[in-house]
Design an enzyme around this catalytic site. Structure first.
Site, PDB file in Angstrom:
ATOM      1  N   ARG A  32       0.828  -1.218   0.000  1.00  0.00           N
ATOM      2  CA  ARG A  32       0.000   0.000   0.000  1.00  0.00           C
ATOM      3  C   ARG A  32       0.858   1.262   0.000  1.00  0.00           C
ATOM      4  O   ARG A  32       0.504   2.266   0.623  1.00  0.00           O
ATOM      5  CB  ARG A  32      -0.920   0.040   1.238  1.00  0.00           C
ATOM      6  CG  ARG A  32      -1.891  -1.088   1.333  1.00  0.00           C
ATOM      7  CD  ARG A  32      -3.167  -0.755   0.572  1.00  0.00           C
ATOM      8  NE  ARG A  32      -4.028  -1.916   0.582  1.00  0.00           N
ATOM      9  CZ  ARG A  32      -5.018  -2.107   1.447  1.00  0.00           C
ATOM     10  NH1 ARG A  32      -5.293  -1.202   2.345  1.00  0.00           N
ATOM     11  NH2 ARG A  32      -5.742  -3.186   1.389  1.00  0.00           N
TER      12      ARG A  32
ATOM     13  N   ARG B 177      -2.935   6.555   1.458  1.00  0.00           N
ATOM     14  CA  ARG B 177      -3.417   7.732   2.174  1.00  0.00           C
ATOM     15  C   ARG B 177      -2.407   8.429   3.062  1.00  0.00           C
ATOM     16  O   ARG B 177      -2.627   9.554   3.482  1.00  0.00           O
ATOM     17  CB  ARG B 177      -4.651   7.342   3.001  1.00  0.00           C
ATOM     18  CG  ARG B 177      -5.867   7.110   2.140  1.00  0.00           C
ATOM     19  CD  ARG B 177      -6.918   6.305   2.859  1.00  0.00           C
ATOM     20  NE  ARG B 177      -6.408   4.961   3.090  1.00  0.00           N
ATOM     21  CZ  ARG B 177      -7.117   3.973   3.648  1.00  0.00           C
ATOM     22  NH1 ARG B 177      -8.338   4.199   4.065  1.00  0.00           N
ATOM     23  NH2 ARG B 177      -6.577   2.794   3.799  1.00  0.00           N
TER      24      ARG B 177
ATOM     25  N   ARG C 258      -7.131  11.845  -4.423  1.00  0.00           N
ATOM     26  CA  ARG C 258      -8.341  11.179  -3.919  1.00  0.00           C
ATOM     27  C   ARG C 258      -9.452  12.174  -3.608  1.00  0.00           C
ATOM     28  O   ARG C 258     -10.637  11.820  -3.620  1.00  0.00           O
ATOM     29  CB  ARG C 258      -8.006  10.355  -2.671  1.00  0.00           C
ATOM     30  CG  ARG C 258      -7.576   8.949  -2.967  1.00  0.00           C
ATOM     31  CD  ARG C 258      -8.752   8.063  -3.410  1.00  0.00           C
ATOM     32  NE  ARG C 258      -9.454   7.504  -2.259  1.00  0.00           N
ATOM     33  CZ  ARG C 258     -10.676   7.822  -1.892  1.00  0.00           C
ATOM     34  NH1 ARG C 258     -11.359   8.722  -2.559  1.00  0.00           N
ATOM     35  NH2 ARG C 258     -11.243   7.249  -0.850  1.00  0.00           N
TER      36      ARG C 258
ATOM     37  N   ASP D 148      -6.658  -2.717  -7.271  1.00  0.00           N
ATOM     38  CA  ASP D 148      -7.098  -3.422  -6.061  1.00  0.00           C
ATOM     39  C   ASP D 148      -7.344  -4.888  -6.397  1.00  0.00           C
ATOM     40  O   ASP D 148      -7.752  -5.206  -7.523  1.00  0.00           O
ATOM     41  CB  ASP D 148      -8.369  -2.795  -5.476  1.00  0.00           C
ATOM     42  CG  ASP D 148      -8.558  -3.241  -4.026  1.00  0.00           C
ATOM     43  OD1 ASP D 148      -7.974  -2.605  -3.141  1.00  0.00           O
ATOM     44  OD2 ASP D 148      -9.244  -4.254  -3.801  1.00  0.00           O
TER      45      ASP D 148
ATOM     46  N   TYR E  85     -13.958 -12.087   0.520  1.00  0.00           N
ATOM     47  CA  TYR E  85     -14.711 -10.834   0.381  1.00  0.00           C
ATOM     48  C   TYR E  85     -16.030 -11.046  -0.360  1.00  0.00           C
ATOM     49  O   TYR E  85     -17.065 -10.486   0.001  1.00  0.00           O
ATOM     50  CB  TYR E  85     -13.871  -9.785  -0.360  1.00  0.00           C
ATOM     51  CG  TYR E  85     -12.745  -9.254   0.496  1.00  0.00           C
ATOM     52  CD1 TYR E  85     -12.981  -8.238   1.419  1.00  0.00           C
ATOM     53  CD2 TYR E  85     -11.467  -9.798   0.419  1.00  0.00           C
ATOM     54  CE1 TYR E  85     -11.957  -7.766   2.230  1.00  0.00           C
ATOM     55  CE2 TYR E  85     -10.436  -9.331   1.226  1.00  0.00           C
ATOM     56  CZ  TYR E  85     -10.691  -8.320   2.131  1.00  0.00           C
ATOM     57  OH  TYR E  85      -9.685  -7.865   2.936  1.00  0.00           O
TER      58      TYR E  85
HETATM   59  O1  CP3 Z   1       0.467   0.619  -3.287  1.00  0.00           O
HETATM   60  C1  CP3 Z   1      -0.032  -0.504  -3.401  1.00  0.00           C
HETATM   61  O2  CP3 Z   1       0.206  -1.445  -2.639  1.00  0.00           O
HETATM   62  C2  CP3 Z   1      -0.918  -0.750  -4.621  1.00  0.00           C
HETATM   63  C3  CP3 Z   1      -2.293  -0.797  -4.475  1.00  0.00           C
HETATM   64  C4  CP3 Z   1      -3.053  -1.782  -3.607  1.00  0.00           C
HETATM   65  C5  CP3 Z   1      -4.290  -1.408  -3.034  1.00  0.00           C
HETATM   66  N1  CP3 Z   1      -4.878  -2.512  -2.505  1.00  0.00           N
HETATM   67  C6  CP3 Z   1      -4.860  -0.048  -3.071  1.00  0.00           C
HETATM   68  C7  CP3 Z   1      -5.840   0.335  -2.046  1.00  0.00           C
HETATM   69  C8  CP3 Z   1      -2.869  -3.138  -3.329  1.00  0.00           C
HETATM   70  C9  CP3 Z   1      -1.685  -4.024  -3.649  1.00  0.00           C
HETATM   71  C10 CP3 Z   1      -4.037  -3.590  -2.645  1.00  0.00           C
HETATM   72  C11 CP3 Z   1      -4.256  -4.986  -2.247  1.00  0.00           C
HETATM   73  C12 CP3 Z   1      -5.422  -5.311  -1.442  1.00  0.00           C
HETATM   74  N2  CP3 Z   1      -6.684  -4.765  -1.515  1.00  0.00           N
HETATM   75  C13 CP3 Z   1      -5.467  -6.363  -0.499  1.00  0.00           C
HETATM   76  C14 CP3 Z   1      -4.331  -7.303  -0.185  1.00  0.00           C
HETATM   77  C15 CP3 Z   1      -3.337  -6.727   0.706  1.00  0.00           C
HETATM   78  C16 CP3 Z   1      -3.791  -6.523   2.132  1.00  0.00           C
HETATM   79  O3  CP3 Z   1      -3.959  -5.355   2.514  1.00  0.00           O
HETATM   80  O4  CP3 Z   1      -3.991  -7.499   2.833  1.00  0.00           O
HETATM   81  C17 CP3 Z   1      -6.770  -6.384   0.046  1.00  0.00           C
HETATM   82  C18 CP3 Z   1      -7.259  -7.313   1.122  1.00  0.00           C
HETATM   83  C19 CP3 Z   1      -7.523  -5.382  -0.619  1.00  0.00           C
HETATM   84  C20 CP3 Z   1      -8.967  -5.061  -0.445  1.00  0.00           C
HETATM   85  C21 CP3 Z   1      -9.139  -3.702   0.087  1.00  0.00           C
HETATM   86  N3  CP3 Z   1      -8.936  -2.554  -0.639  1.00  0.00           N
HETATM   87  C22 CP3 Z   1      -9.532  -3.335   1.381  1.00  0.00           C
HETATM   88  C23 CP3 Z   1      -9.849  -4.303   2.500  1.00  0.00           C
HETATM   89  C24 CP3 Z   1      -9.568  -1.936   1.418  1.00  0.00           C
HETATM   90  C25 CP3 Z   1     -10.041  -1.081   2.543  1.00  0.00           C
HETATM   91  C26 CP3 Z   1      -9.052  -1.035   3.666  1.00  0.00           C
HETATM   92  C27 CP3 Z   1      -8.354   0.291   3.729  1.00  0.00           C
HETATM   93  O5  CP3 Z   1      -7.132   0.295   3.902  1.00  0.00           O
HETATM   94  O6  CP3 Z   1      -9.059   1.304   3.621  1.00  0.00           O
HETATM   95  C28 CP3 Z   1      -9.143  -1.461   0.153  1.00  0.00           C
HETATM   96  C29 CP3 Z   1      -9.014  -0.056  -0.249  1.00  0.00           C
HETATM   97  C30 CP3 Z   1      -7.694   0.352  -0.805  1.00  0.00           C
HETATM   98  N4  CP3 Z   1      -6.959  -0.373  -1.721  1.00  0.00           N
HETATM   99  C31 CP3 Z   1      -7.013   1.579  -0.531  1.00  0.00           C
HETATM  100  C32 CP3 Z   1      -5.851   1.568  -1.327  1.00  0.00           C
HETATM  101  C33 CP3 Z   1      -4.825   2.660  -1.453  1.00  0.00           C
HETATM  102  C34 CP3 Z   1      -7.527   2.698   0.353  1.00  0.00           C
HETATM  103  C35 CP3 Z   1      -8.634   3.350  -0.388  1.00  0.00           C
HETATM  104  C36 CP3 Z   1      -8.712   4.842  -0.287  1.00  0.00           C
HETATM  105  O7  CP3 Z   1      -7.870   5.566  -0.844  1.00  0.00           O
HETATM  106  O8  CP3 Z   1      -9.698   5.299   0.309  1.00  0.00           O
END
Ligand code: CP3
Length: 328
Positions: A3, A7, A16, A52, A129
């Site tokens: 990630r 944020r 965003r 994602d 999910y």
């Molecule tokens: O920089 C990176 O790593 C690239 C992008 C990336 C995102 N999600 C962007 C994201 C990657 C590699 C992921 C993988 C992801 N997404 C996983 C596996 C890794 C892990 O965290 O276990 C999972 C389970 C998801 C599903 C997901 N996406 C969830 C559960 C959430 C909400 C949780 C949170 O942190 O808010 C997301 C949203 C998400 N995916 C964000 C980002 C940057 C935050 C969204 C925002 O900007 O509001």
């Protein structure tokens, strides 16, 4: 850093503020821009494509929403064989072409400065999910299904594997130089059930990707999977990525000289900088005995100060160069 485009970066938050999360994923110019931000701002050694893991499920016909503060949601969860029958096998160029377009833009803009990593979720984690309808504490629907109709659940996992193969192949064709498979919820299963439920569809993906003429290195990440090391060891991937709960020396003892990735506690980025530097040195020392990619053990926390993320990257570069020099 997992990630790393996210944020904690003011530059990410600025974008965003103009686009919701899914719009950001689906607008290649914006996705490319946020992918490159941590390379320029924090100095990481690789870009991770901004996307994602849940996007291919949407392409399969499952409505996906990201609700502010609540994370992802599937308003119509898949819980029966009839639900599975309603899913599509998508043409990934058509439904996920925006991801490939972002990948091509990132490769062009980075022009070889650092490699670009693509990724997907494992079928088990994606199903978690899709079946629960979003995040979950206990995964009761998924686990109930796994006990009452494991063959039905296996059909779903296999459908997800097939779409994932097409999706990940598309990422390679668009320029991904390595692929990471995220098994965030693999650790919910014991080793025997991980082998019988999660492994077959995962193995299908790994085998298909390894057989490609343009195959790239594969990284498998599992969260909370210390009890799965024996099974992970048998998976034919290039890199095993683990969380921070077990020292890398213990992981190494279980899996041998395989390249490891990890396992800095993301919460430790909230510590004072000298403590971060001390802990990076400790992680590097723990990782010896085989290849090691210094990384976080899970996603960076949004409240992480940017200076601290920079200090982590800077220490990892400085200290790993030093340990290479001394080992020669
Ligand atoms: O920089 C990176 O790593 C690239 C992008 C990336 C995102 N999600 C962007 C994201 C990657 C590699 C992921 C993988 C992801 N997404 C996983 C596996 C890794 C892990 O965290 O276990 C999972 C389970 C998801 C599903 C997901 N996406 C969830 C559960 C959430 C909400 C949780 C949170 O942190 O808010 C997301 C949203 C998400 N995916 C964000 C980002 C940057 C935050 C969204 C925002 O900007 O509001």
């Amino acid at each position: 850093m997992m990630r790393q485009a996210g944020r904690y970066l003011p530059e990410y938050r600025a974008i965003r503020a103009k686009a919701d999360f899914l719009t950001l994923c689906k607008t290649p110019e914006l996705a490319a821009e946020v992918t490159i931000q941590p390379v320029r701002i924090v100095g990481v050694d690789a870009a991770i494509l901004f996307a994602d893991i849940l996007l291919p499920l949407e392409a399969m016909g499952a409505e996906l929403q990201f609700v502010k503060g609540d994370g992802p949601s599937f308003p119509h969860p898949v819980r029966t064989r009839e639900d599975i029958a309603r899913l599509r096998t998508p043409d990934v160029e058509e439904s996920l072409g925006y991801v490939f377009a972002a990948m091509r833009l990132v490769r062009r803009e980075l022009a070889g400065q650092v490699p670009v990593i693509g990724f997907g979720g494992t079928p088990w984690t994606l199903a978690a999910y899709l079946v629960e309808g979003g995040g979950s504490k206990h995964f009761e629907h998924l686990l109930a299904w796994s006990y009452t109709d494991p063959e039905g659940l296996a059909v779903l996992l296999d459908r997800i594997a097939d779409t994932s193969i097409a999706y990940l192949r598309g990422q390679i064709a668009a320029g991904a130089q390595a692929l990471q498979l995220f098994d965030t919820w693999g650790g919910v299963l014991d080793l025997q059930r991980w082998r019988s439920l999660a492994l077959p569809p995962l193995r299908k993906i790994v085998d298909a990707l390894r057989a490609l003429p343009d195959a790239v290195p594969l990284i498998y990440y599992v969260n909370g999977g210390n009890h799965l090391l024996e099974g992970m060891k048998e998976l034919p991937v290039d890199v095993l990525s683990v969380d921070w709960r077990q020292p890398l020396s213990t992981v190494r003892a279980a899996v041998g000289s395989r390249t490891l990735q990890g396992n800095f506690d993301p919460a430790a980025l909230l510590a004072p900088i000298p403590e971060i530097e001390r802990r990076v040195a400790a992680v590097i020392a723990e990782g010896k005995g085989g290849g090691h990619i210094v990384n976080l053990g899970h996603g960076i926390l949004p409240m992480t100060p940017v200076d601290h993320a920079k200090a982590f990257v800077e220490a990892a570069k400085r200290l790993s160069t030093k340990s290479e020099a001394t080992s020669e």
